[in-house]
Design a protein around this motif. Structure first.
Motif, PDB file in Angstrom:
ATOM      1  N   ALA A  95       0.851  -1.181   0.000  1.00 19.54           N
ATOM      2  CA  ALA A  95       0.000   0.000   0.000  1.00 19.54           C
ATOM      3  C   ALA A  95       0.889   1.233   0.000  1.00 19.54           C
ATOM      4  CB  ALA A  95      -0.906  -0.005   1.230  1.00 19.54           C
ATOM      5  N   ILE A  96       0.626   2.141  -0.918  1.00 19.26           N
ATOM      6  CA  ILE A  96       1.418   3.366  -1.044  1.00 19.26           C
ATOM      7  C   ILE A  96       0.639   4.538  -0.461  1.00 19.26           C
ATOM      8  CG2 ILE A  96       2.549   4.965  -2.628  1.00 19.26           C
ATOM      9  CD1 ILE A  96       3.921   2.246  -2.435  1.00 19.26           C
ATOM     10  N   SER A  97       1.320   5.295   0.394  1.00 13.24           N
ATOM     11  CA  SER A  97       0.761   6.502   0.979  1.00 13.24           C
ATOM     12  C   SER A  97       1.686   7.673   0.649  1.00 13.24           C
ATOM     13  CB  SER A  97       0.625   6.331   2.492  1.00 13.24           C
ATOM     14  OG  SER A  97       0.246   7.533   3.114  1.00 13.24           O
ATOM     15  N   GLY A  98       1.146   8.880   0.703  1.00 11.18           N
ATOM     16  CA  GLY A  98       1.979  10.038   0.369  1.00 11.18           C
ATOM     17  C   GLY A  98       1.446  11.321   0.961  1.00 11.18           C
ATOM     18  N   ASP A  99       2.167  12.399   0.711  1.00  9.79           N
ATOM     19  CA  ASP A  99       1.772  13.750   1.108  1.00  9.79           C
ATOM     20  C   ASP A  99       1.770  14.640  -0.128  1.00  9.79           C
ATOM     21  OD1 ASP A  99       1.754  12.957   3.752  1.00  9.79           O
ATOM     22  OD2 ASP A  99       3.715  13.824   4.222  1.00  9.79           O
ATOM     23  N   PHE A 100       0.835  15.600  -0.152  1.00  8.64           N
ATOM     24  CA  PHE A 100       0.768  16.554  -1.253  1.00  8.64           C
ATOM     25  C   PHE A 100       0.472  17.949  -0.715  1.00  8.64           C
ATOM     26  CE2 PHE A 100      -0.168  12.510  -3.208  1.00  8.64           C
ATOM     27  CZ  PHE A 100       0.550  12.562  -4.386  1.00  8.64           C
ATOM     28  N   ILE A 101       1.141  18.930  -1.293  1.00 11.38           N
ATOM     29  CA  ILE A 101       0.888  20.340  -0.994  1.00 11.38           C
ATOM     30  C   ILE A 101       0.298  20.977  -2.236  1.00 11.38           C
ATOM     31  CG2 ILE A 101       1.935  22.569  -0.453  1.00 11.38           C
ATOM     32  CD1 ILE A 101       4.119  21.023   1.062  1.00 11.38           C
ATOM     33  N   VAL A 102      -0.845  21.619  -2.088  1.00  7.90           N
ATOM     34  CA  VAL A 102      -1.425  22.356  -3.211  1.00  7.90           C
ATOM     35  C   VAL A 102      -1.281  23.846  -2.954  1.00  7.90           C
ATOM     36  CG1 VAL A 102      -3.070  20.508  -3.703  1.00  7.90           C
ATOM     37  CG2 VAL A 102      -3.769  22.416  -2.266  1.00  7.90           C
ATOM     38  N   GLY A 103      -1.156  24.602  -4.035  1.00  9.48           N
ATOM     39  CA  GLY A 103      -1.069  26.047  -3.917  1.00  9.48           C
ATOM     40  C   GLY A 103       0.288  26.558  -3.503  1.00  9.48           C
ATOM     41  N   PHE A 104       1.355  25.777  -3.745  1.00  5.27           N
ATOM     42  CA  PHE A 104       2.695  26.284  -3.477  1.00  5.27           C
ATOM     43  C   PHE A 104       2.921  27.539  -4.323  1.00  5.27           C
ATOM     44  CE2 PHE A 104       7.318  26.407  -3.927  1.00  5.27           C
ATOM     45  CZ  PHE A 104       7.718  26.222  -2.611  1.00  5.27           C
ATOM     46  N   PRO A 105       3.677  28.528  -3.829  1.00  6.05           N
ATOM     47  CA  PRO A 105       3.869  29.768  -4.573  1.00  6.05           C
ATOM     48  C   PRO A 105       4.245  29.521  -6.038  1.00  6.05           C
ATOM     49  CG  PRO A 105       4.846  29.991  -2.416  1.00  6.05           C
ATOM     50  CD  PRO A 105       4.382  28.563  -2.521  1.00  6.05           C
ATOM     51  N   GLY A 106       3.495  30.147  -6.925  1.00  8.70           N
ATOM     52  CA  GLY A 106       3.767  30.019  -8.354  1.00  8.70           C
ATOM     53  C   GLY A 106       3.105  28.835  -9.018  1.00  8.70           C
ATOM     54  N   GLU A 107       2.396  28.000  -8.284  1.00  5.34           N
ATOM     55  CA  GLU A 107       1.757  26.827  -8.884  1.00  5.34           C
ATOM     56  C   GLU A 107       0.656  27.277  -9.854  1.00  5.34           C
ATOM     57  OE1 GLU A 107       0.234  22.762  -6.969  1.00  5.34           O
ATOM     58  OE2 GLU A 107      -1.284  24.373  -6.825  1.00  5.34           O
ATOM     59  N   PHE A 147      -2.719  18.979   1.704  1.00  4.32           N
ATOM     60  CA  PHE A 147      -2.874  20.215   2.456  1.00  4.32           C
ATOM     61  C   PHE A 147      -2.692  21.418   1.530  1.00  4.32           C
ATOM     62  CE2 PHE A 147      -0.625  16.977   4.881  1.00  4.32           C
ATOM     63  CZ  PHE A 147      -1.462  16.780   5.978  1.00  4.32           C
ATOM     64  N   LYS A 148      -3.331  22.512   1.916  1.00  2.00           N
ATOM     65  CA  LYS A 148      -3.042  23.780   1.258  1.00  2.00           C
ATOM     66  C   LYS A 148      -1.713  24.308   1.777  1.00  2.00           C
ATOM     67  CE  LYS A 148      -7.000  25.486   2.599  1.00  2.00           C
ATOM     68  NZ  LYS A 148      -8.128  26.426   2.829  1.00  2.00           N
ATOM     69  N   TYR A 149      -0.944  24.915   0.894  1.00  2.00           N
ATOM     70  CA  TYR A 149       0.332  25.502   1.302  1.00  2.00           C
ATOM     71  C   TYR A 149       0.111  26.538   2.394  1.00  2.00           C
ATOM     72  CZ  TYR A 149       4.332  28.596   1.386  1.00  2.00           C
ATOM     73  OH  TYR A 149       5.376  29.375   1.811  1.00  2.00           O
ATOM     74  N   SER A 150       0.927  26.459   3.440  1.00  2.00           N
ATOM     75  CA  SER A 150       0.869  27.392   4.561  1.00  2.00           C
ATOM     76  C   SER A 150       2.259  27.980   4.763  1.00  2.00           C
ATOM     77  CB  SER A 150       0.421  26.662   5.832  1.00  2.00           C
ATOM     78  OG  SER A 150       0.455  27.510   6.958  1.00  2.00           O
ATOM     79  N   PRO A 151       2.457  29.274   4.521  1.00  2.00           N
ATOM     80  CA  PRO A 151       3.793  29.864   4.684  1.00  2.00           C
ATOM     81  C   PRO A 151       4.238  29.839   6.127  1.00  2.00           C
ATOM     82  CG  PRO A 151       2.145  31.575   4.312  1.00  2.00           C
ATOM     83  CD  PRO A 151       1.449  30.270   4.106  1.00  2.00           C
ATOM     84  N   ARG A 152       5.437  29.334   6.357  1.00  2.00           N
ATOM     85  CA  ARG A 152       5.977  29.289   7.709  1.00  2.00           C
ATOM     86  C   ARG A 152       7.108  30.295   7.839  1.00  2.00           C
ATOM     87  NH1 ARG A 152       2.856  29.116   9.757  1.00  2.00           N
ATOM     88  NH2 ARG A 152       3.450  28.215  11.739  1.00  2.00           N
ATOM     89  N   PRO A 153       7.062  31.130   8.861  1.00  2.00           N
ATOM     90  CA  PRO A 153       8.098  32.157   9.042  1.00  2.00           C
ATOM     91  C   PRO A 153       9.492  31.542   9.075  1.00  2.00           C
ATOM     92  CG  PRO A 153       6.267  32.512  10.559  1.00  2.00           C
ATOM     93  CD  PRO A 153       6.026  31.189   9.913  1.00  2.00           C
ATOM     94  N   GLY A 154      10.406  32.188   8.365  1.00  2.00           N
ATOM     95  CA  GLY A 154      11.791  31.740   8.357  1.00  2.00           C
ATOM     96  C   GLY A 154      12.144  30.780   7.244  1.00  2.00           C
ATOM     97  N   THR A 155      11.146  30.292   6.512  1.00  2.00           N
ATOM     98  CA  THR A 155      11.425  29.377   5.407  1.00  2.00           C
ATOM     99  C   THR A 155      11.547  30.162   4.107  1.00  2.00           C
ATOM    100  OG1 THR A 155       9.058  28.973   4.995  1.00  2.00           O
ATOM    101  CG2 THR A 155      10.197  27.491   6.526  1.00  2.00           C
ATOM    102  N   PRO A 156      12.374  29.689   3.155  1.00  2.00           N
ATOM    103  CA  PRO A 156      12.534  30.420   1.893  1.00  2.00           C
ATOM    104  C   PRO A 156      11.225  30.628   1.143  1.00  2.00           C
ATOM    105  CG  PRO A 156      14.281  28.800   2.147  1.00  2.00           C
ATOM    106  CD  PRO A 156      13.312  28.556   3.261  1.00  2.00           C
ATOM    107  N   ALA A 157      10.318  29.646   1.182  1.00  2.00           N
ATOM    108  CA  ALA A 157       9.083  29.771   0.422  1.00  2.00           C
ATOM    109  C   ALA A 157       8.213  30.915   0.918  1.00  2.00           C
ATOM    110  CB  ALA A 157       8.301  28.455   0.484  1.00  2.00           C
ATOM    111  N   ALA A 158       8.360  31.271   2.189  1.00  2.00           N
ATOM    112  CA  ALA A 158       7.532  32.337   2.761  1.00  2.00           C
ATOM    113  C   ALA A 158       7.825  33.687   2.130  1.00  2.00           C
ATOM    114  CB  ALA A 158       7.734  32.403   4.270  1.00  2.00           C
ATOM    115  N   THR A 159       8.971  33.818   1.461  1.00  2.00           N
ATOM    116  CA  THR A 159       9.352  35.096   0.845  1.00  2.00           C
ATOM    117  C   THR A 159       9.302  35.041  -0.682  1.00  2.00           C
ATOM    118  OG1 THR A 159      11.709  34.493   0.840  1.00  2.00           O
ATOM    119  CG2 THR A 159      10.859  35.603   2.798  1.00  2.00           C
ATOM    120  N   MET A 160       8.751  33.970  -1.227  1.00  2.00           N
ATOM    121  CA  MET A 160       8.776  33.808  -2.689  1.00  2.00           C
ATOM    122  C   MET A 160       7.791  34.705  -3.419  1.00  2.00           C
ATOM    123  SD  MET A 160       9.228  29.722  -3.349  1.00  2.00           S
ATOM    124  CE  MET A 160      10.804  28.901  -3.053  1.00  2.00           C
ATOM    125  N   GLY A 161       6.686  35.091  -2.789  1.00  2.00           N
ATOM    126  CA  GLY A 161       5.679  35.851  -3.507  1.00  2.00           C
ATOM    127  C   GLY A 161       4.927  34.947  -4.469  1.00  2.00           C
TER     128      GLY A 161
END
Length: 444
Positions: free
Chosen positions: A303-315, A338-352
């Motif tokens: 059985a295969i399980s996974g994680d997915f993020i939707v709405g990453f900046p620029g998607e 999950f919907k993308y959630s910007p976390r303070p201090g991470t590079p993605a949080a400043t991508m716009g």
């Protein structure tokens, strides 16, 4: 922290853990540590000490903590009520540190995930009115200072690896849990033996990148081989894995080790190579699909399980359609999205280039509908099969028991005792669980 007035040392405690299975493990270990100090577990509404073991992966998970702090503070403001000592542990504690007490002055104690073995001295400091904050990441392992494992239910978690060196651009784990560290072989094996002696029939090995575990030239598959030799241990699982660390030996272990369950949680996160690169994921879709093919060749029923993020900046819409295509190609028994959630201090949080909330909502609904369809199809495919089910707890109805199949599905049956491993024929399949009938009672 602002010094507080003195108070008696707590005699009772409650631990509430948020987020991942590693937090569940940490919460259990903190409870064992407090019990070793003579404290008694109690309901959160009555405990002298309430410890909130927090998650910082998504914004909502962090905000839940502050809601709980508010409720605990109100408990103390009721007529005749006393505010409990409030302790904040886990990743929010590590990420925000003293900011927690500035935002929520009712908090008495803050301790990070690598320092919770120091809880007793921090509690004493908080009771004396002194500041009680510890977010260090000491070189000495916290595991050496923790008490021996106490009685377990049928399933137990065992952290073998902590931290992450991958630095995905959306993720706070490298900052809240530190660099990748593997616990020593002997320490892990000894704890596994203690868990089995305490009643565990199934052990799930945990790590932020659990398949990166390594000690003195031995990898995770060697560790699984060793644990499989424990006669009273019936099942072994592991989570969460990274595609880059899926070694040949670990794939072969799924073929060769009967006690290793046919389940693999291996997050891909997105189906667009462009987005994967922006996430700093070091794999592409083609290499991931080839890896899944290799795993299925070794263990066809896995059985295969996974994680997915939707709405990453620029998607873009096209990127998201590629994710849907990847999901269809993989075929999941289950997956988390999950919907993308910007976390303070991470590079993605400043991508716009943020994806609008309404677009994220629509994409998440479409992705979750596809995943649910695949999960239901996987469940239906087990109809008529006989498999071993480990009974974990009582069901909601009289005489009903709930257990787990080898593929981590919830299975409802009648009869049997908690901790029994029973052979069950699957007679009904729903979207989220199975109904089984006991045919042959296996050795308990």
């Amino acid at each position: 922290m602002i010094p507080k007035t003195t108070r008696p040392l707590p005699k009772t405690f409650s631990v509430k853990s948020f987020g991942c299975q590693m937090n569940a493990y940490d919460g259990a270990r903190m409870a064992e540590l407090l019990e070793a100090q003579g404290l008694v577990a109690a309901d959160a509404g009555e405990a002298d000490l309430v410890l909130l073991n927090t998650c910082h992966i998504r914004e909502k998970a962090a905000e839940k903590v502050y809601s709980d702090i508010g409720r605990l503070t109100k408990r103390g403001s009721r007529a005749g009520g006393d505010k409990p000592m409030i302790a904040i542990a886990g990743c929010v504690a590590q990420a925000e540190g003293a900011e927690i007490t500035r935002r929520a002055p009712a908090v008495d104690l803050v301790v990070g995930p690598q320092a919770y073995h120091r809880l007793p001295e921090l509690i004493a400091r908080a009771a004396s009115g002194a500041p009680a904050l510890d977010t260090d990441m000491p070189a000495a392992s916290k595991f050496d200072a923790l008490p021996k494992r106490r009685r377990q239910g049928p399933g137990a978690f065992l952290t073998v690896q902590e931290g992450c060196d991958k630095f995905c651009t959306y993720c706070v784990v490298p900052y809240t849990r530190g660099a990748e560290i593997s616990r020593p072989w002997a320490q892990v094996v000894d704890e596994a033996k203690a868990l089995v002696d305490a009643g565990a029939r199934e052990i799930t090995l945990l790590g932020q990148n659990v398949n990166a575990w390594e000690h003195e030239g031995r990898g995770l598959h060697h560790l699984i081989e060793e644990l499989a030799r424990l006669p009273d241990l019936a099942r072994i699982r592991y989570t969460t894995s990274h595609p880059n660390d899926m070694a040949d030996g670990l794939i072969a272990a799924h073929r060769d080790i009967e006690k290793l369950m046919p389940f693999l949680h291996l997050p891909v996160q997105a189906g667009s190579d462009r987005i994967l690169k922006a996430m700093n994921r070091s794999h592409d879709v083609a290499s991931y699909l080839k890896l899944i093919d290799r795993v299925r060749a070794a263990r066809p029923d896995i059985a295969i399980s996974g994680d997915f993020i939707v709405g990453f900046p620029g998607e873009t819409d096209a990127d998201f359609e590629e994710t849907l295509a990847a999901v269809r190609a993989i075929g999941h028994a289950q997956a988390f999205s999950f919907k993308y959630s910007p976390r303070p201090g991470t590079p993605a949080a400043t991508m716009g280039d943020a994806v609008p909330a309404a677009v994220m909502d629509e994409r998440l609904q479409r992705l979750q509908a596809l995943i649910a369809e695949q999960q239901y199809a996987f469940n239906r495919a087990t109809l008529g099969k006989t498999c071993a089910v480990l009974i974990e707890r009582d069901g909601k109805l009289p005489g009903q028991r709930l257990g787990k199949s080898p593929w981590l599905q919830s299975v409802l049956i009648e009869g049997g005792a908690i901790g029994d491993l029973v052979d069950v024929e699957i007679v009904q399949a729903g979207p989220n669980s199975l109904q089984g009938e006991t045919r042959i009672l296996a050795a308990a």
